[in-house]
Design a protein around this motif. Sequence first.
Motif, PDB file in Angstrom:
ATOM      1  N   GLY A  97       0.797  -1.230   0.000  1.00 22.39           N
ATOM      2  CA  GLY A  97       0.000   0.000   0.000  1.00 22.39           C
ATOM      3  C   GLY A  97       0.823   1.271   0.000  1.00 22.39           C
ATOM      4  N   GLY A  98       2.151   1.116   0.081  1.00 21.48           N
ATOM      5  CA  GLY A  98       3.002   2.298   0.114  1.00 21.48           C
ATOM      6  C   GLY A  98       2.902   3.010   1.438  1.00 21.48           C
ATOM      7  N   GLY A  99       3.303   4.264   1.453  1.00 26.78           N
ATOM      8  CA  GLY A  99       3.260   5.023   2.699  1.00 26.78           C
ATOM      9  C   GLY A  99       3.507   6.473   2.396  1.00 26.78           C
ATOM     10  N   VAL A 100       3.333   7.274   3.420  1.00 26.98           N
ATOM     11  CA  VAL A 100       3.436   8.723   3.297  1.00 26.98           C
ATOM     12  C   VAL A 100       4.904   9.156   3.372  1.00 26.98           C
ATOM     13  CG1 VAL A 100       2.923  10.850   4.563  1.00 26.98           C
ATOM     14  CG2 VAL A 100       1.171   9.066   4.345  1.00 26.98           C
ATOM     15  N   TYR A 101       5.342   9.988   2.430  1.00 24.88           N
ATOM     16  CA  TYR A 101       6.700  10.533   2.528  1.00 24.88           C
ATOM     17  C   TYR A 101       6.645  12.022   2.829  1.00 24.88           C
ATOM     18  CZ  TYR A 101      11.456  12.008   1.568  1.00 24.88           C
ATOM     19  OH  TYR A 101      12.705  12.571   1.697  1.00 24.88           O
ATOM     20  N   MET A 102       7.245  12.406   3.938  1.00 27.07           N
ATOM     21  CA  MET A 102       7.404  13.811   4.279  1.00 27.07           C
ATOM     22  C   MET A 102       8.847  14.192   4.007  1.00 27.07           C
ATOM     23  SD  MET A 102       6.567  15.911   7.766  1.00 27.07           S
ATOM     24  CE  MET A 102       4.871  15.468   7.737  1.00 27.07           C
ATOM     25  N   MET A 103       9.033  15.198   3.125  1.00 27.32           N
ATOM     26  CA  MET A 103      10.375  15.529   2.613  1.00 27.32           C
ATOM     27  C   MET A 103      10.940  16.746   3.349  1.00 27.32           C
ATOM     28  SD  MET A 103      11.247  16.175  -1.384  1.00 27.32           S
ATOM     29  CE  MET A 103      12.755  16.954  -1.941  1.00 27.32           C
ATOM     30  N   PRO A 104      12.214  16.680   3.754  1.00 27.29           N
ATOM     31  CA  PRO A 104      12.813  17.819   4.450  1.00 27.29           C
ATOM     32  C   PRO A 104      13.418  18.840   3.488  1.00 27.29           C
ATOM     33  CG  PRO A 104      14.374  16.012   4.413  1.00 27.29           C
ATOM     34  CD  PRO A 104      13.134  15.533   3.670  1.00 27.29           C
ATOM     35  N   VAL A 105      13.253  20.111   3.826  1.00 31.76           N
ATOM     36  CA  VAL A 105      13.846  21.215   3.064  1.00 31.76           C
ATOM     37  C   VAL A 105      14.492  22.165   4.054  1.00 31.76           C
ATOM     38  CG1 VAL A 105      13.372  23.229   1.618  1.00 31.76           C
ATOM     39  CG2 VAL A 105      12.135  21.103   1.202  1.00 31.76           C
ATOM     40  N   ALA A 106      15.759  22.524   3.790  1.00 31.51           N
ATOM     41  CA  ALA A 106      16.456  23.428   4.716  1.00 31.51           C
ATOM     42  C   ALA A 106      17.298  24.421   3.931  1.00 31.51           C
ATOM     43  CB  ALA A 106      17.356  22.624   5.656  1.00 31.51           C
ATOM     44  N   PRO A 107      17.476  25.627   4.474  1.00 38.37           N
ATOM     45  CA  PRO A 107      18.311  26.601   3.775  1.00 38.37           C
ATOM     46  C   PRO A 107      19.797  26.423   4.054  1.00 38.37           C
ATOM     47  CG  PRO A 107      17.239  27.642   5.656  1.00 38.37           C
ATOM     48  CD  PRO A 107      16.782  26.210   5.635  1.00 38.37           C
ATOM     49  N   TRP A 108      20.152  25.910   5.231  1.00 39.03           N
ATOM     50  CA  TRP A 108      21.560  25.824   5.617  1.00 39.03           C
ATOM     51  C   TRP A 108      21.680  25.044   6.918  1.00 39.03           C
ATOM     52  CZ3 TRP A 108      23.901  30.889   8.137  1.00 39.03           C
ATOM     53  CH2 TRP A 108      23.119  31.268   9.214  1.00 39.03           C
ATOM     54  N   PHE A 109      22.926  24.801   7.334  1.00 35.82           N
ATOM     55  CA  PHE A 109      23.155  24.192   8.650  1.00 35.82           C
ATOM     56  C   PHE A 109      24.504  24.642   9.169  1.00 35.82           C
ATOM     57  CE2 PHE A 109      24.232  21.228  11.896  1.00 35.82           C
ATOM     58  CZ  PHE A 109      23.061  20.633  12.342  1.00 35.82           C
ATOM     59  N   PHE A 110      24.500  25.303  10.299  1.00 38.19           N
ATOM     60  CA  PHE A 110      25.735  25.680  10.985  1.00 38.19           C
ATOM     61  C   PHE A 110      25.531  25.414  12.455  1.00 38.19           C
ATOM     62  CE2 PHE A 110      27.665  28.890  13.754  1.00 38.19           C
ATOM     63  CZ  PHE A 110      28.998  28.567  13.569  1.00 38.19           C
ATOM     64  N   THR A 111      26.496  24.775  13.099  1.00 37.27           N
ATOM     65  CA  THR A 111      26.386  24.564  14.538  1.00 37.27           C
ATOM     66  C   THR A 111      27.745  24.714  15.194  1.00 37.27           C
ATOM     67  OG1 THR A 111      25.568  23.090  16.273  1.00 37.27           O
ATOM     68  CG2 THR A 111      26.667  22.035  14.423  1.00 37.27           C
ATOM     69  N   ASN A 112      27.726  25.320  16.370  1.00 35.34           N
ATOM     70  CA  ASN A 112      28.932  25.396  17.198  1.00 35.34           C
ATOM     71  C   ASN A 112      28.480  25.319  18.643  1.00 35.34           C
ATOM     72  OD1 ASN A 112      31.340  25.785  18.443  1.00 35.34           O
ATOM     73  ND2 ASN A 112      31.841  27.729  17.437  1.00 35.34           N
ATOM     74  N   LEU A 113      28.228  24.089  19.076  1.00 40.01           N
ATOM     75  CA  LEU A 113      27.735  23.843  20.432  1.00 40.01           C
ATOM     76  C   LEU A 113      28.742  22.944  21.145  1.00 40.01           C
ATOM     77  CD1 LEU A 113      23.976  23.092  19.553  1.00 40.01           C
ATOM     78  CD2 LEU A 113      24.844  25.146  20.683  1.00 40.01           C
ATOM     79  N   PRO A 114      29.775  23.557  21.752  1.00 36.84           N
ATOM     80  CA  PRO A 114      30.831  22.751  22.371  1.00 36.84           C
ATOM     81  C   PRO A 114      30.288  21.765  23.410  1.00 36.84           C
ATOM     82  CG  PRO A 114      31.421  25.090  22.331  1.00 36.84           C
ATOM     83  CD  PRO A 114      29.994  24.995  21.889  1.00 36.84           C
ATOM     84  N   GLY A 115      29.207  22.143  24.078  1.00 37.89           N
ATOM     85  CA  GLY A 115      28.626  21.253  25.100  1.00 37.89           C
ATOM     86  C   GLY A 115      28.152  19.937  24.520  1.00 37.89           C
ATOM     87  N   PHE A 116      27.829  19.943  23.227  1.00 37.61           N
ATOM     88  CA  PHE A 116      27.397  18.709  22.558  1.00 37.61           C
ATOM     89  C   PHE A 116      28.472  18.186  21.601  1.00 37.61           C
ATOM     90  CE2 PHE A 116      23.452  20.796  23.795  1.00 37.61           C
ATOM     91  CZ  PHE A 116      22.659  19.752  24.232  1.00 37.61           C
ATOM     92  N   ASN A 117      29.719  18.746  21.712  1.00 42.82           N
ATOM     93  CA  ASN A 117      30.791  18.328  20.800  1.00 42.82           C
ATOM     94  C   ASN A 117      30.447  18.564  19.341  1.00 42.82           C
ATOM     95  OD1 ASN A 117      33.184  17.471  21.943  1.00 42.82           O
ATOM     96  ND2 ASN A 117      32.186  15.614  22.733  1.00 42.82           N
ATOM     97  N   LYS A 118      29.731  19.649  19.063  1.00 40.24           N
ATOM     98  CA  LYS A 118      29.305  19.905  17.682  1.00 40.24           C
ATOM     99  C   LYS A 118      29.926  21.204  17.196  1.00 40.24           C
ATOM    100  CE  LYS A 118      24.641  18.099  17.331  1.00 40.24           C
ATOM    101  NZ  LYS A 118      23.239  18.513  17.327  1.00 40.24           N
TER     102      LYS A 118
END
Length: 262
Positions: free
Chosen positions: A205-226
């Motif tokens: 029967g297939g299934g529902v696909y929800m697709m992600p869209v993002a403009p960018w990704f930047f992270t600097n969270l030392p507490g999470f080692n990111k």
Amino acid sequence: MKLTLTALALTAAVLCPPPAHAAKEVFAHVIVGNVPAFTLSDWTSDMELARAALIDGFVLNIAPQDPSTLPSVALAFEAAESLNFTLFFSFDYLAQGPWPADAVTALLQKHTPSPAYFKPNGKRPLVSTFEGPANAGDWPAIKAATDALFVPDWGSVVPAEAVGLAGGVADGLFTFDAWPEGDTNMTVDGDRAVQEALRGKEGGGGGVYMMPVAPWFFTNLPGFNKNWLWRGDELWDMRWAQVMEVQPDFVQILTWNDYGES
Ligand SMILES: *[C@@H]1O[C@H](CO)[C@@H](O)[C@H](O)[C@H]1NC(C)=O
Ligand SMILES: *[C@@H]1O[C@H](CO)[C@@H](O)[C@H](O)[C@H]1NC(C)=O
């Protein structure tokens, strides 16, 4: 970020001609834990801003141990009901550990009857997650108690495995695979892999696909080692063109307010 997103979403809406397909809802991912001080009027003005950008609703990312979750959710529903805006839950199994199944059921039973809760075609309430494949076994009972249309993000396991977890409990899939790595371009390979796995779901029967869209990704969270950056550049424009190509059932923008990393 909010203003940028709004301007960009408007640009995308103008540049992309209306498709010949039925309208499909576009949502934006809201980290409820990032706005514990939001009042009713803050929720209202964010929803009005989103609506002005033609976003249909918010996905409320909620974590179980956060004391602000329940009061914030109540305010968000109050605002959404008075604006005729749309909401659904994304249960976050990673940020603060897994949700207890009975808490998930209780929250869904409380809020899915709201006219603001998203029910595709007026039927079953859509429910998502951020991760949680190890808790897949909770969901047959949660679905039985809530009639949820279950569309988790289980991106930490491959799609072919995700669709089979807990006897194929997922009714569809979402992923956070919205960014290219290194100097490559974003492709639709990940989206196609999910669609392929959904087509192979038991029963056919297939299934529902929800697709992600993002403009960018930047992270600097030392507490999470990111501390990293994924290419943005023309990603926003490229990805909306990919939405037209892939024709998912729904789109989720990452994110509305996860200021620490996207
Ligand atoms: C609320 O939104 C729905 C879906 O967009 C629409 O069909 C309905 O007419 C709206 N109701 C009001 C009171 O604006
Ligand atoms: C990415 O896409 C752009 C625009 O289509 C193209 O000019 C560029 O060569 C591509 N880059 C890579 C690494 O494929």
